[in-house]
Design a protein around this motif. Structure first.
Motif, PDB file in Angstrom:
ATOM      1  N   ASP A 237       0.828  -1.207   0.000  1.00  0.00           N
ATOM      2  CA  ASP A 237       0.000   0.000   0.000  1.00  0.00           C
ATOM      3  C   ASP A 237       0.863   1.258   0.000  1.00  0.00           C
ATOM      4  OD1 ASP A 237      -2.283  -1.544  -0.040  1.00  0.00           O
ATOM      5  OD2 ASP A 237      -2.687  -1.346   2.117  1.00  0.00           O
ATOM      6  N   ALA A 238       1.941   1.249   0.781  1.00  0.00           N
ATOM      7  CA  ALA A 238       2.832   2.406   0.802  1.00  0.00           C
ATOM      8  C   ALA A 238       3.509   2.591  -0.551  1.00  0.00           C
ATOM      9  CB  ALA A 238       3.874   2.245   1.910  1.00  0.00           C
ATOM     10  N   ARG A 239       3.913   1.507  -1.170  1.00  0.00           N
ATOM     11  CA  ARG A 239       4.527   1.582  -2.497  1.00  0.00           C
ATOM     12  C   ARG A 239       3.508   2.044  -3.546  1.00  0.00           C
ATOM     13  NH1 ARG A 239       9.237   0.962  -5.156  1.00  0.00           N
ATOM     14  NH2 ARG A 239       8.611  -0.923  -6.279  1.00  0.00           N
ATOM     15  N   ALA A 240       2.261   1.588  -3.422  1.00  0.00           N
ATOM     16  CA  ALA A 240       1.223   2.019  -4.353  1.00  0.00           C
ATOM     17  C   ALA A 240       1.003   3.528  -4.262  1.00  0.00           C
ATOM     18  CB  ALA A 240      -0.079   1.270  -4.073  1.00  0.00           C
ATOM     19  N   ALA A 241       1.088   4.068  -3.048  1.00  0.00           N
ATOM     20  CA  ALA A 241       0.959   5.512  -2.875  1.00  0.00           C
ATOM     21  C   ALA A 241       2.074   6.241  -3.619  1.00  0.00           C
ATOM     22  CB  ALA A 241       0.993   5.862  -1.390  1.00  0.00           C
ATOM     23  N   GLY A 242       3.292   5.714  -3.548  1.00  0.00           N
ATOM     24  CA  GLY A 242       4.400   6.324  -4.272  1.00  0.00           C
ATOM     25  C   GLY A 242       4.229   6.251  -5.770  1.00  0.00           C
ATOM     26  N   PHE A 243       3.720   5.117  -6.250  1.00  0.00           N
ATOM     27  CA  PHE A 243       3.465   4.984  -7.683  1.00  0.00           C
ATOM     28  C   PHE A 243       2.431   5.998  -8.150  1.00  0.00           C
ATOM     29  CE2 PHE A 243       0.589   3.109 -10.893  1.00  0.00           C
ATOM     30  CZ  PHE A 243       1.436   3.157 -11.989  1.00  0.00           C
ATOM     31  N   LEU A 244       1.342   6.115  -7.425  1.00  0.00           N
ATOM     32  CA  LEU A 244       0.264   7.031  -7.800  1.00  0.00           C
ATOM     33  C   LEU A 244       0.762   8.479  -7.792  1.00  0.00           C
ATOM     34  CD1 LEU A 244      -2.723   7.519  -8.482  1.00  0.00           C
ATOM     35  CD2 LEU A 244      -3.212   7.435  -6.022  1.00  0.00           C
ATOM     36  N   ALA A 245       1.491   8.851  -6.754  1.00  0.00           N
ATOM     37  CA  ALA A 245       2.000  10.220  -6.649  1.00  0.00           C
ATOM     38  C   ALA A 245       2.971  10.555  -7.768  1.00  0.00           C
ATOM     39  CB  ALA A 245       2.670  10.421  -5.291  1.00  0.00           C
ATOM     40  N   ALA A 271      -1.084   6.148   5.450  1.00  0.00           N
ATOM     41  CA  ALA A 271      -0.745   7.526   5.790  1.00  0.00           C
ATOM     42  C   ALA A 271       0.366   7.578   6.833  1.00  0.00           C
ATOM     43  CB  ALA A 271      -1.981   8.257   6.299  1.00  0.00           C
ATOM     44  N   ALA A 272       0.372   6.610   7.753  1.00  0.00           N
ATOM     45  CA  ALA A 272       1.416   6.559   8.768  1.00  0.00           C
ATOM     46  C   ALA A 272       2.768   6.189   8.181  1.00  0.00           C
ATOM     47  CB  ALA A 272       1.030   5.569   9.863  1.00  0.00           C
ATOM     48  N   LEU A 273       2.760   5.364   7.125  1.00  0.00           N
ATOM     49  CA  LEU A 273       4.004   4.817   6.590  1.00  0.00           C
ATOM     50  C   LEU A 273       4.532   5.564   5.378  1.00  0.00           C
ATOM     51  CD1 LEU A 273       3.205   0.995   6.854  1.00  0.00           C
ATOM     52  CD2 LEU A 273       4.701   2.339   8.333  1.00  0.00           C
ATOM     53  N   SER A 274       3.716   6.391   4.740  1.00  0.00           N
ATOM     54  CA  SER A 274       4.123   7.030   3.488  1.00  0.00           C
ATOM     55  C   SER A 274       3.873   8.530   3.533  1.00  0.00           C
ATOM     56  CB  SER A 274       3.360   6.421   2.312  1.00  0.00           C
ATOM     57  OG  SER A 274       3.614   7.153   1.128  1.00  0.00           O
ATOM     58  N   ASP A 275       4.905   9.295   3.237  1.00  0.00           N
ATOM     59  CA  ASP A 275       4.753  10.741   3.123  1.00  0.00           C
ATOM     60  C   ASP A 275       4.134  11.141   1.796  1.00  0.00           C
ATOM     61  OD1 ASP A 275       5.838  11.203   5.650  1.00  0.00           O
ATOM     62  OD2 ASP A 275       7.891  11.257   4.872  1.00  0.00           O
ATOM     63  N   ALA A 327      -0.069  12.532  11.799  1.00  0.00           N
ATOM     64  CA  ALA A 327      -0.357  13.899  12.241  1.00  0.00           C
ATOM     65  C   ALA A 327       0.802  14.830  11.854  1.00  0.00           C
ATOM     66  CB  ALA A 327      -0.558  13.923  13.761  1.00  0.00           C
ATOM     67  N   PRO A 328       0.495  16.087  11.549  1.00  0.00           N
ATOM     68  CA  PRO A 328      -0.819  16.745  11.616  1.00  0.00           C
ATOM     69  C   PRO A 328      -1.538  16.808  10.276  1.00  0.00           C
ATOM     70  CG  PRO A 328       0.874  18.404  11.403  1.00  0.00           C
ATOM     71  CD  PRO A 328       1.577  17.065  11.364  1.00  0.00           C
ATOM     72  N   ARG A 329      -1.298  15.838   9.390  1.00  0.00           N
ATOM     73  CA  ARG A 329      -2.003  15.852   8.115  1.00  0.00           C
ATOM     74  C   ARG A 329      -3.505  15.650   8.323  1.00  0.00           C
ATOM     75  NH1 ARG A 329       1.374  11.299   5.272  1.00  0.00           N
ATOM     76  NH2 ARG A 329       2.262  11.080   7.357  1.00  0.00           N
ATOM     77  N   PRO A 330      -4.335  16.106   7.376  1.00  0.00           N
ATOM     78  CA  PRO A 330      -5.788  15.925   7.515  1.00  0.00           C
ATOM     79  C   PRO A 330      -6.176  14.451   7.488  1.00  0.00           C
ATOM     80  CG  PRO A 330      -5.273  17.605   5.876  1.00  0.00           C
ATOM     81  CD  PRO A 330      -3.991  16.913   6.191  1.00  0.00           C
ATOM     82  N   MET A 331      -7.000  14.060   8.458  1.00  0.00           N
ATOM     83  CA  MET A 331      -7.478  12.676   8.548  1.00  0.00           C
ATOM     84  C   MET A 331      -8.958  12.694   8.923  1.00  0.00           C
ATOM     85  SD  MET A 331      -4.769  10.450   8.245  1.00  0.00           S
ATOM     86  CE  MET A 331      -4.705   9.090   9.416  1.00  0.00           C
ATOM     87  N   LEU A 332      -9.714  11.770   8.345  1.00  0.00           N
ATOM     88  CA  LEU A 332     -11.149  11.622   8.631  1.00  0.00           C
ATOM     89  C   LEU A 332     -11.400  10.191   9.088  1.00  0.00           C
ATOM     90  CD1 LEU A 332     -14.195  12.758   6.545  1.00  0.00           C
ATOM     91  CD2 LEU A 332     -13.894  10.324   7.035  1.00  0.00           C
ATOM     92  N   PHE A 333     -12.201  10.064  10.154  1.00  0.00           N
ATOM     93  CA  PHE A 333     -12.593   8.749  10.667  1.00  0.00           C
ATOM     94  C   PHE A 333     -14.098   8.743  10.903  1.00  0.00           C
ATOM     95  CE2 PHE A 333      -8.161   9.172  11.744  1.00  0.00           C
ATOM     96  CZ  PHE A 333      -7.635   7.904  11.540  1.00  0.00           C
TER      97      PHE A 333
END
Length: 395
Positions: A237-245, A271-275, A327-333
């Motif tokens: 999932d963290a790698r997928a975020a990097g690919f998408l970005a 979100a915790a593992l990927s900037d 944190a402190p990035r925007p997060m919704l739960f």
């Protein structure tokens, strides 16, 4: 009282009790001989060892923000993330080239459909669905993470309408009707101007299907091989975020992770593992670990919980502690009050713990938590619309 032979310990102590045996053992504990059957509220049940309260008491989460020896927030984030990475048991240095292959599908309603195949790790290629709005980019983007649901024939198709398989389309429509008010969340996001990427986790869709009963053996075999099923999913999932970005069509500063149920867990974990994740929306997966580990909870059955189990991490961090690394990035739960998978007290305890972290960063307004009183474990159209509006605002 007679203790059945299989439950006897060599030293005469009980060590593990479930079901009818639990009732027999607890009926005679503290109530006197001949007192009759145990009350339902007295039973342990659900595969817990009978000394589980002592194990829970030993969980202090010493690396949580506020109790950690790290007083500088950035230093804490680095230490907490490193601790999570350590417990994934999957190589964090894997920099395998993505080497994407794109295949065009039929046009959508205001967006382009593509299948994409990428290397998220060195082990195998993974196929996903990629939707791109019509118009000039770069666009904001969403890494859309599918749920578990004990339904393995479809993964990405739970969220993005399949266009090349009628059998999967029938399954996907049924899933959307059950949980998403008949909508395909990914297609809705693409129509609203977001690039959407959704990939199968191991065991689902093109990478499955496993059966419910196979999950535990699959996870144990990962452990025997020095690796982790949950860790692989987190790393992918963290790698997928990097690919998408990194796609030219995407504004790398405006990438969000969104998910429901297990996908919600994956969203805050990513979100915790990927900037590369600028914001995350998690619907129906957040709680305190201690509040979740109670008789009757679904987690106690094993099986599906192995996709969210990092052995030993609980000695350092609770679920909301891991989410707070973002944190402190925007997060919704979001949470449905009628959701039996996550007791209300655990949800509120987790929310309050996260609120304290965001407030400590003077960013309390960036954490959006909400309980929907009338809803259970679902991601309905009104919930989706509120998430879409929130994404527009924070991205």
């Amino acid at each position: 009282m007679h203790i059945p032979e299989p439950l006897r310990h060599p030293l005469g102590r009980r060590t593990f009790v479930t079901g009818a045996a639990t009732a027999m053992l607890l009926a005679g504990a503290g109530v006197g001989a001949g007192a009759g059957p145990a009350r339902a509220e007295d039973l342990v049940g659900g595969n817990l060892p009978d000394f589980h309260p002592a194990l829970k008491d030993e969980l202090r989460f010493p690396l949580a923000w506020g109790t950690s020896p790290h007083r500088d927030f950035r230093a804490w984030r680095r230490a907490a993330r490193a601790k999570v990475e350590e417990h994934l048991l999957v190589d964090r240095q894997d920099r395998t080239p993505y080497d994407p292959e794109f295949t065009d599908g039929p046009g959508g309603d205001g967006y382009r459909r593509q299948s994409v195949t990428v290397s998220l790790t060195r082990y195998e290629r993974v196929r996903g669905s990629l939707l791109t709005p019509h118009g000039r980019g770069p666009f904001p983007a969403v890494l859309l993470l599918h749920d578990h649901g004990a339904r393995f024939d479809i993964g990405k198709e739970k969220l993005v309408r399949p266009w090349d398989d009628d059998t999967r389309l029938a399954s996907a429509r049924a899933w959307a009707d059950k949980y998403f008010s008949g909508r395909f969340v990914g297609d809705e996001l693409a129509r609203r101007g977001f690039v959407v990427l959704s990939l199968d986790a191991l065991g689902w869709g093109d990478r499955g299907p496993v059966t419910y009963e196979q999950q535990q053996a699959l996870a144990s075999n990962f452990y025997n091989l020095g690796s982790s099923l949950a860790g692989l999913m987190a790393r992918e999932d963290a790698r997928a975020a990097g690919f998408l970005a990194g796609l030219d069509r995407v504004d790398a500063r405006r990438v969000a992770a969104v998910g429901f149920s297990m996908g919600a867990y994956r969203a805050w974990q990513a979100a915790a593992l990927s900037d590369d994740i600028a914001a995350a929306a998690s619907v129906c997966w957040m709680t305190g670990l201690k509040e979740m580990m109670v008789p009757g909870n679904n987690t106690l059955r094993g099986q599906s919980s192995y996709y969210m189990l990092h052995p030993g991490l609980a000695r350092h961090l609770d679920f909301p502690d891991v989410a707070s690394i973002a944190a402190p990035r925007p997060m919704l739960f979001f949470h449905g009050a009628q959701d039996t998978l996550f007791p209300a007290e655990g949800v509120e305890a987790a929310y309050e713990k996260m609120r304290a972290v965001w407030r400590s960063r003077h960013a309390g307004e960036r954490l959006h938590t909400k309980v929907w009183p009338e809803l259970g474990h679902v991601f309905t159209a009104p919930m989706q619309d509120e998430v879409f509006t929130w994404l527009d605002a924070v991205l």
